[in-house]
Each structure stands twice: as structure tokens, then as C-alpha cells.
Design a protein around this motif. Structure first.
Motif, PDB file in Angstrom:
ATOM      1  N   ALA A   1       0.816  -1.204   0.000  1.00  0.00           N
ATOM      2  CA  ALA A   1       0.000   0.000   0.000  1.00  0.00           C
ATOM      3  C   ALA A   1       0.849   1.252   0.000  1.00  0.00           C
ATOM      4  O   ALA A   1       2.053   1.196   0.214  1.00  0.00           O
ATOM      5  CB  ALA A   1      -0.922  -0.025   1.203  1.00  0.00           C
ATOM      6  N   PRO A   2       0.216   2.412  -0.197  1.00  0.00           N
ATOM      7  CA  PRO A   2       0.949   3.669  -0.276  1.00  0.00           C
ATOM      8  C   PRO A   2       1.659   4.076   1.010  1.00  0.00           C
ATOM      9  O   PRO A   2       2.526   4.921   0.975  1.00  0.00           O
ATOM     10  CB  PRO A   2      -0.128   4.690  -0.638  1.00  0.00           C
ATOM     11  CG  PRO A   2      -1.421   4.026  -0.509  1.00  0.00           C
ATOM     12  CD  PRO A   2      -1.189   2.564  -0.432  1.00  0.00           C
ATOM     13  N   TRP A   3       1.333   3.482   2.124  1.00  0.00           N
ATOM     14  CA  TRP A   3       1.983   3.890   3.369  1.00  0.00           C
ATOM     15  C   TRP A   3       3.371   3.267   3.503  1.00  0.00           C
ATOM     16  O   TRP A   3       4.065   3.511   4.460  1.00  0.00           O
ATOM     17  CB  TRP A   3       1.125   3.554   4.581  1.00  0.00           C
ATOM     18  CG  TRP A   3       0.652   2.160   4.589  1.00  0.00           C
ATOM     19  CD1 TRP A   3       1.311   1.066   5.053  1.00  0.00           C
ATOM     20  CD2 TRP A   3      -0.580   1.688   4.076  1.00  0.00           C
ATOM     21  NE1 TRP A   3       0.570  -0.041   4.853  1.00  0.00           N
ATOM     22  CE2 TRP A   3      -0.603   0.298   4.268  1.00  0.00           C
ATOM     23  CE3 TRP A   3      -1.667   2.303   3.484  1.00  0.00           C
ATOM     24  CZ2 TRP A   3      -1.674  -0.484   3.871  1.00  0.00           C
ATOM     25  CZ3 TRP A   3      -2.724   1.513   3.100  1.00  0.00           C
ATOM     26  CH2 TRP A   3      -2.728   0.144   3.288  1.00  0.00           C
TER      27      TRP A   3
ATOM     28  N   ILE B   1      -1.418   4.478   7.677  1.00  0.00           N
ATOM     29  CA  ILE B   1      -2.504   3.784   6.993  1.00  0.00           C
ATOM     30  C   ILE B   1      -3.792   4.540   7.287  1.00  0.00           C
ATOM     31  O   ILE B   1      -4.094   4.848   8.440  1.00  0.00           O
ATOM     32  CB  ILE B   1      -2.613   2.332   7.481  1.00  0.00           C
ATOM     33  CG1 ILE B   1      -1.344   1.564   7.139  1.00  0.00           C
ATOM     34  CG2 ILE B   1      -3.843   1.658   6.880  1.00  0.00           C
ATOM     35  CD1 ILE B   1      -1.297   0.164   7.697  1.00  0.00           C
ATOM     36  N   LEU B   2      -4.542   4.836   6.249  1.00  0.00           N
ATOM     37  CA  LEU B   2      -5.795   5.568   6.418  1.00  0.00           C
ATOM     38  C   LEU B   2      -6.961   4.607   6.592  1.00  0.00           C
ATOM     39  O   LEU B   2      -6.954   3.504   6.040  1.00  0.00           O
ATOM     40  CB  LEU B   2      -6.053   6.471   5.205  1.00  0.00           C
ATOM     41  CG  LEU B   2      -5.032   7.574   4.964  1.00  0.00           C
ATOM     42  CD1 LEU B   2      -5.400   8.368   3.715  1.00  0.00           C
ATOM     43  CD2 LEU B   2      -4.917   8.492   6.163  1.00  0.00           C
ATOM     44  N   LEU B   3      -7.935   5.058   7.337  1.00  0.00           N
ATOM     45  CA  LEU B   3      -9.152   4.288   7.539  1.00  0.00           C
ATOM     46  C   LEU B   3      -9.785   3.937   6.192  1.00  0.00           C
ATOM     47  O   LEU B   3     -10.248   2.826   5.991  1.00  0.00           O
ATOM     48  CB  LEU B   3     -10.130   5.067   8.419  1.00  0.00           C
ATOM     49  CG  LEU B   3     -11.464   4.389   8.722  1.00  0.00           C
ATOM     50  CD1 LEU B   3     -11.253   3.147   9.577  1.00  0.00           C
ATOM     51  CD2 LEU B   3     -12.407   5.353   9.421  1.00  0.00           C
ATOM     52  N   GLU B   4      -9.770   4.876   5.253  1.00  0.00           N
ATOM     53  CA  GLU B   4     -10.414   4.643   3.960  1.00  0.00           C
ATOM     54  C   GLU B   4      -9.783   3.482   3.200  1.00  0.00           C
ATOM     55  O   GLU B   4     -10.463   2.789   2.455  1.00  0.00           O
ATOM     56  CB  GLU B   4     -10.417   5.906   3.111  1.00  0.00           C
ATOM     57  CG  GLU B   4      -9.052   6.376   2.684  1.00  0.00           C
ATOM     58  CD  GLU B   4      -9.062   7.741   2.000  1.00  0.00           C
ATOM     59  OE1 GLU B   4      -8.219   7.937   1.116  1.00  0.00           O
ATOM     60  OE2 GLU B   4      -9.896   8.594   2.337  1.00  0.00           O
TER      61      GLU B   4
ATOM     62  N   ALA C   1      -0.456  -3.802  11.137  1.00  0.00           N
ATOM     63  CA  ALA C   1       0.297  -3.053  10.129  1.00  0.00           C
ATOM     64  C   ALA C   1       0.271  -1.546  10.408  1.00  0.00           C
ATOM     65  O   ALA C   1       1.210  -0.842  10.063  1.00  0.00           O
ATOM     66  CB  ALA C   1      -0.263  -3.338   8.739  1.00  0.00           C
ATOM     67  N   ALA C   2      -0.779  -1.067  11.048  1.00  0.00           N
ATOM     68  CA  ALA C   2      -0.923   0.368  11.297  1.00  0.00           C
ATOM     69  C   ALA C   2      -0.113   0.842  12.499  1.00  0.00           C
ATOM     70  O   ALA C   2       0.208   2.020  12.604  1.00  0.00           O
ATOM     71  CB  ALA C   2      -2.398   0.716  11.516  1.00  0.00           C
ATOM     72  N   ARG C   3       0.208  -0.074  13.384  1.00  0.00           N
ATOM     73  CA  ARG C   3       0.955   0.311  14.589  1.00  0.00           C
ATOM     74  C   ARG C   3       2.440   0.444  14.270  1.00  0.00           C
ATOM     75  O   ARG C   3       3.023  -0.462  13.677  1.00  0.00           O
ATOM     76  CB  ARG C   3       0.753  -0.726  15.688  1.00  0.00           C
ATOM     77  CG  ARG C   3      -0.648  -0.717  16.218  1.00  0.00           C
ATOM     78  CD  ARG C   3      -0.792  -1.676  17.396  1.00  0.00           C
ATOM     79  NE  ARG C   3      -2.148  -1.673  17.851  1.00  0.00           N
ATOM     80  CZ  ARG C   3      -3.055  -2.595  17.541  1.00  0.00           C
ATOM     81  NH1 ARG C   3      -2.724  -3.616  16.783  1.00  0.00           N
ATOM     82  NH2 ARG C   3      -4.286  -2.509  18.000  1.00  0.00           N
ATOM     83  N   PRO C   4       3.048   1.531  14.698  1.00  0.00           N
ATOM     84  CA  PRO C   4       4.473   1.740  14.409  1.00  0.00           C
ATOM     85  C   PRO C   4       5.381   0.927  15.327  1.00  0.00           C
ATOM     86  O   PRO C   4       6.056   1.463  16.199  1.00  0.00           O
ATOM     87  CB  PRO C   4       4.648   3.243  14.622  1.00  0.00           C
ATOM     88  CG  PRO C   4       3.611   3.599  15.626  1.00  0.00           C
ATOM     89  CD  PRO C   4       2.444   2.655  15.369  1.00  0.00           C
TER      90      PRO C   4
END
Length: 106
Positions: free
Chosen positions: A7-9, A15-18, A98-101
Motif C-alpha cells: 500500500a501507499p503507506w 494507513i488511512l481508515l479509507e 500493520a498500522a501500529r508503528p
């Protein structure tokens, strides 16, 4: 379909909710397409409530509960069911991890 692994992140963006919503809608509504419009509207409302475009980590149990309370009474039960399914999806498919740093270089 976007997945947390591609993904783009990747370039360090959160990471965006969308992104998670799009993946969830594609997966869940593949077998039950009649739910897509309703789920999409509710999840858009959640994203807006969290300050669209909201990072995925802005969605927590507490912010989900606050969003539920902000909805009209007739929308609260279906939205609660949706959030339960969405949260399970986020856990099962690795979106929250994946969203957690974690384990990022100093």
C-alpha cells in the motif's frame, strides 16, 4: 483490493481508515453485495466523524462508541453490528498490526 502488505503507506505514511474500508467492502460484499451501499455510507460517516481522511489508528473502541452515540437511534443497531464485523476484519487481516508503528528504526 488493497492489503496492509502492499500500500501507499510503505513510504512512511500512516494507513488511512479509507484504505481498510475499501478492502473490507470488497471482501465482505463480494458474497453479500446488497450490504455494500449501507456499509459504505456508515463507514464514510465514521471516517468523517474521525476527521476524514482519518488514520486507521483513530478508530478505536472508544471512538467507535462515540460515533455510534452520534447516530440517529434507528441507525445505531446496524452500525454496531457493522463495527463488530469491521473490527474483526481489521484484526484477522492484519490491518491493526500493520498500522501500529512497531519495530521501526530509531
Amino acid at each position: 483490493m488493497i492489503s496492509p502488505g502492499k500500500a501507499p503507506w510503505i513510504v512512511g505514511r500512516p494507513i488511512l481508515l479509507e484504505h481498510a474500508v475499501a478492502d473490507f467492502l470488497n471482501e465482505v460484499t463480494r458474497q453479500t453485495p446488497w450490504r455494500r451501499a449501507r456499509y459504505e455510507a456508515l463507514l464514510e460517516s465514521l471516517d468523517e466523524f474521525l476527521g476524514a481522511p482519518a488514520p486507521l489508528l483513530a478508530y478505536t473502541r472508544l471512538t467507535g462508541e462515540a460515533w455510534l452515540r452520534s447516530l440517529p437511534a434507528e441507525d445505531q443497531a446496524p452500525a454496531e453490528e457493522l463495527l463488530s464485523e469491521f473490527r474483526a476484519y481489521l484484526r484477522d487481516w492484519g490491518w491493526l498490526d500493520a498500522a501500529r508503528p512497531v519495530n521501526q528504526p530509531d
